[in-house]
Design a protein around this motif. Sequence first.
Motif, PDB file in Angstrom:
ATOM      1  N   GLU A 190       0.812  -1.213   0.000  1.00  0.00           N
ATOM      2  CA  GLU A 190       0.000   0.000   0.000  1.00  0.00           C
ATOM      3  C   GLU A 190       0.852   1.273   0.000  1.00  0.00           C
ATOM      4  OE1 GLU A 190      -3.039  -0.171   2.977  1.00  0.00           O
ATOM      5  OE2 GLU A 190      -3.892  -2.003   2.159  1.00  0.00           O
ATOM      6  N   GLY A 191       2.127   1.118  -0.298  1.00  0.00           N
ATOM      7  CA  GLY A 191       2.950   2.277  -0.574  1.00  0.00           C
ATOM      8  C   GLY A 191       3.909   2.732   0.507  1.00  0.00           C
ATOM      9  N   ALA A 192       3.947   2.058   1.648  1.00  0.00           N
ATOM     10  CA  ALA A 192       4.854   2.483   2.719  1.00  0.00           C
ATOM     11  C   ALA A 192       6.290   2.148   2.351  1.00  0.00           C
ATOM     12  CB  ALA A 192       4.479   1.816   4.031  1.00  0.00           C
ATOM     13  N   ASN A 193       7.182   3.132   2.482  1.00  0.00           N
ATOM     14  CA  ASN A 193       8.600   2.843   2.266  1.00  0.00           C
ATOM     15  C   ASN A 193       9.395   2.930   3.563  1.00  0.00           C
ATOM     16  OD1 ASN A 193       8.692   5.674   2.533  1.00  0.00           O
ATOM     17  ND2 ASN A 193      10.426   5.840   1.114  1.00  0.00           N
ATOM     18  N   VAL A 194       8.692   3.183   4.681  1.00  0.00           N
ATOM     19  CA  VAL A 194       9.289   3.126   6.010  1.00  0.00           C
ATOM     20  C   VAL A 194       8.334   2.351   6.916  1.00  0.00           C
ATOM     21  CG1 VAL A 194      10.083   4.422   8.012  1.00  0.00           C
ATOM     22  CG2 VAL A 194      10.447   5.343   5.717  1.00  0.00           C
TER      23      VAL A 194
ATOM     24  N   ASP B 196      14.240  -1.947  -0.765  1.00  0.00           N
ATOM     25  CA  ASP B 196      13.996  -0.521  -0.951  1.00  0.00           C
ATOM     26  C   ASP B 196      13.130   0.071   0.156  1.00  0.00           C
ATOM     27  OD1 ASP B 196      15.433  -0.470  -3.341  1.00  0.00           O
ATOM     28  OD2 ASP B 196      13.696  -1.164  -4.477  1.00  0.00           O
ATOM     29  N   VAL B 197      12.885  -0.715   1.177  1.00  0.00           N
ATOM     30  CA  VAL B 197      12.082  -0.254   2.314  1.00  0.00           C
ATOM     31  C   VAL B 197      12.986  -0.119   3.526  1.00  0.00           C
ATOM     32  CG1 VAL B 197      10.176  -0.831   3.876  1.00  0.00           C
ATOM     33  CG2 VAL B 197       9.980  -1.331   1.426  1.00  0.00           C
ATOM     34  N   TYR B 198      12.765   0.929   4.306  1.00  0.00           N
ATOM     35  CA  TYR B 198      13.536   1.159   5.526  1.00  0.00           C
ATOM     36  C   TYR B 198      12.762   0.624   6.724  1.00  0.00           C
ATOM     37  CZ  TYR B 198      16.168   4.417   2.622  1.00  0.00           C
ATOM     38  OH  TYR B 198      16.936   4.979   1.630  1.00  0.00           O
ATOM     39  N   PHE B 199      13.440  -0.151   7.565  1.00  0.00           N
ATOM     40  CA  PHE B 199      12.812  -0.735   8.747  1.00  0.00           C
ATOM     41  C   PHE B 199      13.414  -0.121  10.006  1.00  0.00           C
ATOM     42  CE2 PHE B 199      12.386  -3.955   5.417  1.00  0.00           C
ATOM     43  CZ  PHE B 199      11.010  -4.188   5.467  1.00  0.00           C
ATOM     44  N   VAL B 200      12.557   0.468  10.825  1.00  0.00           N
ATOM     45  CA  VAL B 200      12.971   1.060  12.094  1.00  0.00           C
ATOM     46  C   VAL B 200      12.466   0.138  13.200  1.00  0.00           C
ATOM     47  CG1 VAL B 200      12.841   3.082  13.597  1.00  0.00           C
ATOM     48  CG2 VAL B 200      12.816   3.370  11.096  1.00  0.00           C
ATOM     49  N   ALA B 201      13.366  -0.672  13.740  1.00  0.00           N
ATOM     50  CA  ALA B 201      13.013  -1.699  14.725  1.00  0.00           C
ATOM     51  C   ALA B 201      13.348  -1.195  16.127  1.00  0.00           C
ATOM     52  CB  ALA B 201      13.748  -2.999  14.430  1.00  0.00           C
ATOM     53  N   VAL B 202      12.341  -0.716  16.837  1.00  0.00           N
ATOM     54  CA  VAL B 202      12.533  -0.114  18.155  1.00  0.00           C
ATOM     55  C   VAL B 202      12.468  -1.190  19.234  1.00  0.00           C
ATOM     56  CG1 VAL B 202      11.760   1.699  19.723  1.00  0.00           C
ATOM     57  CG2 VAL B 202      11.387   1.957  17.260  1.00  0.00           C
ATOM     58  N   ASP B 203      13.435  -1.184  20.128  1.00  0.00           N
ATOM     59  CA  ASP B 203      13.529  -2.198  21.180  1.00  0.00           C
ATOM     60  C   ASP B 203      13.889  -3.577  20.634  1.00  0.00           C
ATOM     61  OD1 ASP B 203      13.381  -0.987  23.610  1.00  0.00           O
ATOM     62  OD2 ASP B 203      11.313  -1.504  24.039  1.00  0.00           O
ATOM     63  N   VAL B 204      14.505  -3.624  19.471  1.00  0.00           N
ATOM     64  CA  VAL B 204      14.973  -4.880  18.884  1.00  0.00           C
ATOM     65  C   VAL B 204      16.495  -4.884  18.954  1.00  0.00           C
ATOM     66  CG1 VAL B 204      15.088  -6.309  16.817  1.00  0.00           C
ATOM     67  CG2 VAL B 204      12.977  -5.085  17.367  1.00  0.00           C
TER      68      VAL B 204
END
Length: 403
Positions: free
Chosen positions: A127-131, A152-160
Motif C-alpha cells: 500500500e505504498g509504505a517505504n518506512v 527498498d524499504v527502511y525498517f525502524v526496529a525499536v527495542d529490537v
Amino acid sequence: MKKIIALLLAVVMVSCLFAACAGSNGDTKDTTAGTTAPVDDTTAPVDDTTAPEDTTAPEDTTSTAGVITKIALVTDVGTIDDESFNQACWQGVEAWATANGVEYGYYQPTEDSTDARVLSVAQAVSEGANVIVMPGFLFGATVVNVQESYPDVYFVAVDVAGGDLTLDYTTYYDPAANVACLTFSEEQAGYLAGYAAVKDGYTKLGFLGGMAVPAVIRYGYGFVQGADAAAAELNTNIEINYTYGGAFQGSPEITAKMEGWYQAGTEVVFACGGGIYTSALEAAEKNNGKVIGVDVDQSYLSDLFVTSAMKGLQNVTETVLDELNNGNWATFGGKVSNFGLLEGEYVGLPTAESSWKLANFSVEEYEAVKTQIKDGTIAVDNNTEGHPVQEDVSEFTTLTVIG
C-alpha cells in the motif's frame, strides 16, 4: 436536454461504482497525512523460514533529502493505545508525519505470530509504505524475514536488539543496511526509579515484570540496584519482592498475586511490561498501594502512580525518521544503536510539576543523581545473562525472587 440527463446519470453510476470499490476492503485512509485503520486480512500467513542474507541500503537515498513517502507502524501484541511502547512509537510517527506532511498509518496483525507480523509488513509495503516502524523485541524474527525481501524499504526496529535477530535462537543475524535496530539503557531508568522510591521513604517495594526479556530484565535489575544504593545511603533496611508475570497484559491471576503483595505490606510496585500495569493498578486501588509506571509517563492514568521509569521511544522514533528523511540513514542503518544518558536525555523520570508525586525526593536531587550516571560516577550494571539479580545487593536489602 435528454443528452444532459443521460450524461449526469452516467457520472453518478461511475461515482457509485468507484465508491463501492474503495470501501470493499474495510480500510479508511487519509491520503495526505492521515491514519490507516488496522487491516483485517484473512489471507494465510506467509511461511518463510529461510533466513535472508545481508543487503545493501536502498539506492541513492543517502544524499537526497525527502526520502520518506509513507510511514507504516506495525504493532506487536499491543495496540496503539496501550499506554506503553506501541503508543509512544505511534505518537512519534504521528508527530513526525504530521509535521512533515507525510502519509502514515498503522497495521495490527491478526494474531501474535511472526507470520502475521510479516503479512502486515507485506500489506503496508503493497500500500505504498517505504518506512516501517516496528516496536518491540517480538519483531526480531520479522526483521530477519523481511529485510532482504524489501531492499527498498527502511525498517525502524525499536527495542529490537542483536539477540532478537534470530529464527531459532541458535543462529543470529546482523541487521541489513536497510534496518535500524534501536535499544535503550533501561537499567538506568530503572535505577533512577528505585533510588527515588527509597529516597522518598518507601521501604517495601515490588517489581512486576512482564515477560523476562532483556529490556524488562534490565529495568528490574536497575530498579534493584537503585533501591539498594539509596537504602545504603540512608542506612535503612528495605524489602523487595521480584517476579515476572509471563505476559505483557494484566490478568486475574497477576492481579491476585499483586493483591497478596499489597496486603502483606508492599507499598509500591514497579509494573514493567506493556499492559501488565493494569493488574498492579487494580490491586493498588483495592489495597491503598502505589505504582511506578514504565516506558512513558503514566501519571495521567491514576494518582497512584508516584513516578515512571521512562525511555524516549517517541523521541528516538522522530530522531531516526528525521535523519532518514534528511539523507543520513547511514547513521543508524545496518546497526544496533543504544540510547541512554550517555547519548542524551533518552531515559529518566518525568519532572513536570503535574507528574512529580514524590514528596521527600526533589527534582534537584534527581538531576544530581542523573548527572552522576552521565559522568560515570554511578555505573549501573546491565548484565542480564546468567547473573541473578540477588547476587549484588547490600546488607540493607532483602530481595525475594518469586516464580
